[in-house]
Motif scaffolding. Structure first.
Motif, PDB file in Angstrom:
ATOM      1  N   ILE A   1       0.831  -1.200   0.000  1.00 43.36           N
ATOM      2  CA  ILE A   1       0.000   0.000   0.000  1.00 43.36           C
ATOM      3  C   ILE A   1       0.868   1.253   0.000  1.00 43.36           C
ATOM      4  CG2 ILE A   1      -1.613   1.295   1.437  1.00 43.36           C
ATOM      5  CD1 ILE A   1      -2.831  -1.510   2.071  1.00 43.36           C
ATOM      6  N   ARG A   2       1.977   1.160   0.746  1.00 39.48           N
ATOM      7  CA  ARG A   2       2.893   2.299   0.771  1.00 39.48           C
ATOM      8  C   ARG A   2       3.368   2.649  -0.632  1.00 39.48           C
ATOM      9  NH1 ARG A   2       5.872   4.876   4.306  1.00 39.48           N
ATOM     10  NH2 ARG A   2       4.865   3.644   5.902  1.00 39.48           N
ATOM     11  N   ARG A   3       3.479   1.637  -1.469  1.00 42.10           N
ATOM     12  CA  ARG A   3       3.937   1.905  -2.828  1.00 42.10           C
ATOM     13  C   ARG A   3       2.963   2.792  -3.602  1.00 42.10           C
ATOM     14  NH1 ARG A   3       7.452  -1.263  -5.627  1.00 42.10           N
ATOM     15  NH2 ARG A   3       9.021  -2.249  -4.344  1.00 42.10           N
ATOM     16  N   GLY A   4       1.774   2.990  -3.079  1.00 36.26           N
ATOM     17  CA  GLY A   4       0.866   3.910  -3.772  1.00 36.26           C
ATOM     18  C   GLY A   4      -0.597   3.500  -3.801  1.00 36.26           C
TER      19      GLY A   4
END
Lengths: 157, 121, 686
Positions: free
Chosen positions: B95-98
């Protein structure tokens, strides 16, 4: 000597997961018919399509879901799919194996190594299992068909 | 709202497609179905979706890498991770990736629709 | 909230009205001042004019007298002529001025009406008195204006008139002046009073405004204070921890008091959450958690779509220095607080879920304990191998059947109910035999299966999912049986022990079982076994001794033998006596009897119980003879033990025996004398 057997709650996690899948995906619950232990050297997989995950770590063994083609075709139909190919039937058992994997992770914690879910078509080569490890079979009925969930796990602790 | 569905299971792709195109989400228009990360990126480049549902465990570029790629390619697109994976650290990393949200498999029809609505709001 | 708002609006309206009134009053005083100063100026000029009347009247008289003198003496009269003209003109001007200022404004009239009337009268009197002089003077003035000497007669008339009237005219003018002066003074006083009153009013109004304003201010202060106190009180009494996590990673100053208790440490203002969490949970958990928190601060992330990934959903606290305490578990919940779409903070709630986790652990712990029983198993292994083998063969066959039954069962309530009954009987037998042989752990596992079955029996609608615990319990029982077989095989391999006479061995098991049952129920029992040696033990007899006799002995201990006190009161020995006799009978039969000197079977007591249990009506039991009543003991589900324990009270014992006897083709006789004894005799083919 002190290997611990699965508790009913451990097994319920998986039967509930499969029930959830049917309830959520087809809005018709699958009904657990019974629960029993596979005798001696009975093999684990024995139906048209089989989804399987293998685990290692705190527990070792495998969890399998196997279902006849008719049941899966019906699920496909419920999901609005019109194409009843082998691949699509495999997809469903694969998806259920995927969900079983998630449940295993949640229930037993992060210490468990879980294999990628595999979907195997056909009654052909069966997965053998060590005779000394209890395998619980949970026959489930859905829409008149019967599928089986097999939980063959043992604590390594 | 142009929707791209990414899942290695064809049945799951079609399922999500059907749930989001049966009239309950009139603003959704499905622009593509992709079976792996590489295909997803290629389709995203051609079709420019606004929303993407994304499985995490896939062959040929997994979901995590794919999210990073898509976020770079389409910074305005919203990505919903749909996965049975409950290794939270991995999901968070993806999720951190976008990505923008997470839905657990299995989901009910209403759960998925609700998540898509929230995603688009 | 609504009434408060209304009150506030009313407060504001009052204040606005008061301020408006204050302004109007001030403005009024100002306008009135204009008017008053104008009036005072007018009054002053009137007083002056009135004074002038007096002065010019005097001057005119003097000048006219001079003129008369000059006319008489034939002297030039330019000087007097100028004086006359001037005086006359000035007098007329003053008079005109006074009359012109008469009808001032309505306010003046209102304020000093009577005085003005009087002023007019006095003025009129002056004018009237002046009129003849004016007329007489007209020819003189006329002549003088043409530069010719006035007619002496005219002058004379004028002089006469003036002299005659001057005094009075001056008097009248004086009166007028005095009146005007008085009037001016009165109106000045009046004006001052009005001004003072208006200013007083304005001051009162001002005071009112101040009062009102201060009160409103204090009220709103109080409300703010109350709101603050309320917030604090809520934060103090909340059981859950609640705080705002700021964007910069610090914990907000508004937080619930319980937070410090949950974290077991003090919190300073502006402390960083990462630091606090790092001290609470494992480094790994903390780092995943901070990643999650960090994600929630991304504006693009929808908090509602991330709840399933919360790593602090259930987190174990790392042990603190004192260590010994049980591990505590907390649950954190995060909610995004947005302003204009931006996440400005996270509202974090913290719950202590240790209790929940502990209960879950306890369930697991109970199983641990059961595992230790394997050790006991070894100790119990000084059993006769033949008996163990017989027991294991029978028990394992039953278990296999039970598992097969589970596998085949149809998904219908009837099928489930039938299966549960079958399994109940089977497991009860295993339990009984295990108890008889002293395999406590197997007996407990069997009891567990029985418990599961009981739970299912009590349930209205059984579904397949409910059978899972049964399958698990059954499996546990089977595993214990497997282990027993393993160990017994090993033991047999080592031991070269002589094998006892089988009948003797069986009776010893019955004796052991009797003693254990008595000990468990805290009853004193003397056991005696009498056996006539037999050439061989027929299988049916063996099975009777393994399955039926223990049930009967159990019943004797549970139901027959009284407590020591009760026995002593009845004139019996404190210890109850139980005797098992095995003897051959004629016709190729063997009799096994179980005798006890307990309270016996009382048909009337049984009648009572049958009614109390709802199995029979009063009328039905009344019509049954004692034999029929006693036969009810062997019906399924009849039990007279009050508490359920592993020895009795399940209502299975005697109906199980009946089923067994039917299967073995054996017969049963019961004889009893209330308060003295009970004897069950089983007859089986030798």
């Amino acid at each position: 000597m002190s290997r611990r057997n699965l508790r009913a709650a451990d097994i319920r996690v998986f039967s509930e997961a499969v029930r959830d899948f049917f309830a959520a995906t087809t809005s018709e619950s699958a009904e657990v018919r019974s629960a029993y232990v596979l005798e001696g050297d009975e093999a684990i997989l024995w139906n048209d399509y089989n989804g399987l995950i293998e685990v290692d770590g705190g527990f070792s063994g495998c969890i399998a879901f196997s279902a006849p083609r008719g049941l899966l075709s019906h699920v496909l139909l419920r999901m609005g799919d019109q194409e009843f190919s082998d691949a699509n039937h495999c997809d469903i058992v694969g998806e259920i194996a995927n969900i079983l994997s998630g449940s295993a992770r949640r229930h037993f914690g992060e210490g468990l190594r879980i294999s990628t879910p595999t979907a195997l078509p056909g009654r052909g080569p069966c997965v053998p299992r060590p005779a000394d490890r209890t395998a619980y079979a949970i026959p489930l009925r859905w829409n008149g068909y019967e599928a089986d969930l097999v939980i063959n796990l043992e604590s390594c602790g | 709202m142009k929707l791209l569905i990414v899942d290695d299971s064809m049945v799951m792709r079609n399922h999500i497609a059907r749930l989001s195109s049966d009239g309950s989400l009139p603003e959704v228009e499905i622009v593509g179905l992709a079976a792996n990360g590489r295909d997803a990126v290629a389709q995203a480049r051609r079709r420019g979706p606004d929303c993407i549902t994304m499985d995490l465990t896939m062959p040929e570029m997994d979901g995590e890498a794919c999210i990073g790629e898509l976020a770079r390619l389409l910074p305005r697109a919203r990505i919903l991770v749909v996965s049975a994976l409950s290794d939270k650290a991995t999901a968070l990393r993806a999720i951190r990736r976008g990505a923008h949200g997470f839905v657990h498999k299995p989901f009910t029809e209403e759960q998925l629709r609700q998540a898509l609505r929230e995603l688009m709001s | 909230m609504q009434p408060k708002l209304g009150a506030r609006a009313r407060n504001y309206r009052d204040l606005v009205l008061a301020i408006a009134l204050f302004l109007v009053l001030d403005l009024g005083v100002l306008v009135f001042n204009f008017y008053a100063s104008g009036r005072i100026a007018a009054d002053t000029s009137k007083i002056n004019a009135s004074g002038e009347l007096r002065m010019y009247s005097q001057q005119l008289t003097k000048a006219v007298l001079t003129l008369a003198q000059e006319t008489r003496d034939g002297m030039p009269f330019q000087t007097s002529q100028a004086q006359i003209t001037e005086s006359y003109q000035n007098f007329s001007k003053a008079l005109t001025a006074l009359s012109e200022r008469q009808d001032a404004n309505p306010l003046t009239r209102l304020l000093s009406g009577a005085s003005i009337e009087q002023e007019a009268e006095l003025l009129q009197a002056v004018a009237t008195y002046w009129q003849p002089i004016d007329s007489a003077l007209a020819p003189v003035l006329h002549a003088m204006s043409r530069q010719i000497p006035p007619d002496p007669i005219d002058v004379e008339i004028t002089v006469n008139k003036l002299v005659a009237r001057n005094i009075r005219l001056m008097q009248l003018a004086n009166d007028l002046t005095q009146h005007l002066e008085q009037q001016a003074m009165a109106s000045t006083r009046q004006l001052r009073t009005i001004q003072v009153a208006a200013i007083m009013l304005a001051l009162v109004n001002f005071a009112f405004i101040i009062l009102k304003f201060v009160r409103a201010l204090r009220q709103s202060d109080r409300a703010a204070e109350a709101a603050r106190e309320e917030t604090e009180e809520i934060l103090d009494t909340l059981r859950e921890g609640l705080f705002l996590l700021n964007r910069d990673g610090t914990i907000g100053s508004q937080r619930s008091a319980s937070l410090e208790r949950l974290f077991d440490r003090e919190l300073r203002d502006g402390e960083r959450f990462a630091g606090v969490l790092g001290g609470l949970v494992s480094a790994e958990s903390a780092s995943v958690a901070m990643e999650y928190v960090d994600l929630l601060f991304h504006d693009r992330i929808k908090g509602g779509l991330l709840g399933q990934l919360n790593p602090l959903d259930e987190v174990a606290l790392s042990q603190t220095a004192e260590g010994a305490r049980e591990t505590r578990h907390l649950s954190f919940d995060f909610a995004q607080v947005r302003r204009e779409g931006k996440v400005i903070a996270l509202l974090v709630s913290v719950h202590d879920i240790s209790e929940k986790v502990r209960l879950r652990r306890e369930l697991a712990g109970a199983e641990e304990q059961a595992r230790g029983e394997v050790e006991l198993l070894l100790a119990a292994l000084d059993q006769e191998p033949a008996l163990i083998t017989a027991f294991l063969d029978a028990a394992q066959a039953k278990c296999l059947e039970m598992n097969e039954d589970l596998r085949q069962v149809e998904a219908s309530p009837r099928a489930y109910a039938g299966m549960i009954d079958r399994q109940y009987r089977a497991v009860h037998t295993i339990k009984g035999e295990a108890g008889l042989l002293g395999f406590g752990h197997i007996e407990r596992e069997a009891h567990q299966v029985e418990e599961e079955l009981s739970a299912l029996r009590g349930r209205r609608a059984v579904n397949g999912n409910d059978l899972i615990p049964l399958a698990v319990a059954l499996n546990a029982l089977r595993q214990q049986l497997d282990r027993l077989r393993e160990i017994s095989a090993k033991v047999r391999g080592y031991a070269g022990k002589p094998v006892l006479d089988p009948l003797d061995a069986l009776l010893r098991q019955v004796e052991r079982f009797t003693r254990e049952t008595a000990r468990d129920l805290s009853k004193e029992v003397e056991f005696e076994a009498v056996a006539t040696p037999l050439s061989r033990v027929p299988p049916a007899l063996s099975q009777l001794l393994r399955e039926a006799v223990p049930q009967l002995v159990r019943n004797a201990v549970v139901h027959g033998i009284e407590s020591a006190d009760e026995r002593l009161r009845a004139g019996k020995s404190a210890a109850g006596r139980i005797r098992v006799v095995v003897e051959p009978r004629e016709d190729d039969l063997v009799a096994v009897s179980v005798w006890d000197d307990g309270r016996g079977i009382c048909a009337d007591t049984l009648r009572h119980e049958l009614v109390a249990l709802g199995r029979k009506s009063k009328e039905e039991v009344a019509q049954m003879n004692d034999r029929e009543v006693v036969a009810q003991l062997f019906e399924p589900g009849f039990s007279t033990a009050t508490a359920v324990n592993r020895h009795a009270g399940r209502g299975v014992g005697l109906d199980l025996i009946r089923a067994l006897l039917t299967r073995l083709g054996a017969s049963l006789r019961v004889s009893s004398q209330p308060k003295h004894y009970t004897k069950f005799t089983l007859l089986v083919k030798a």
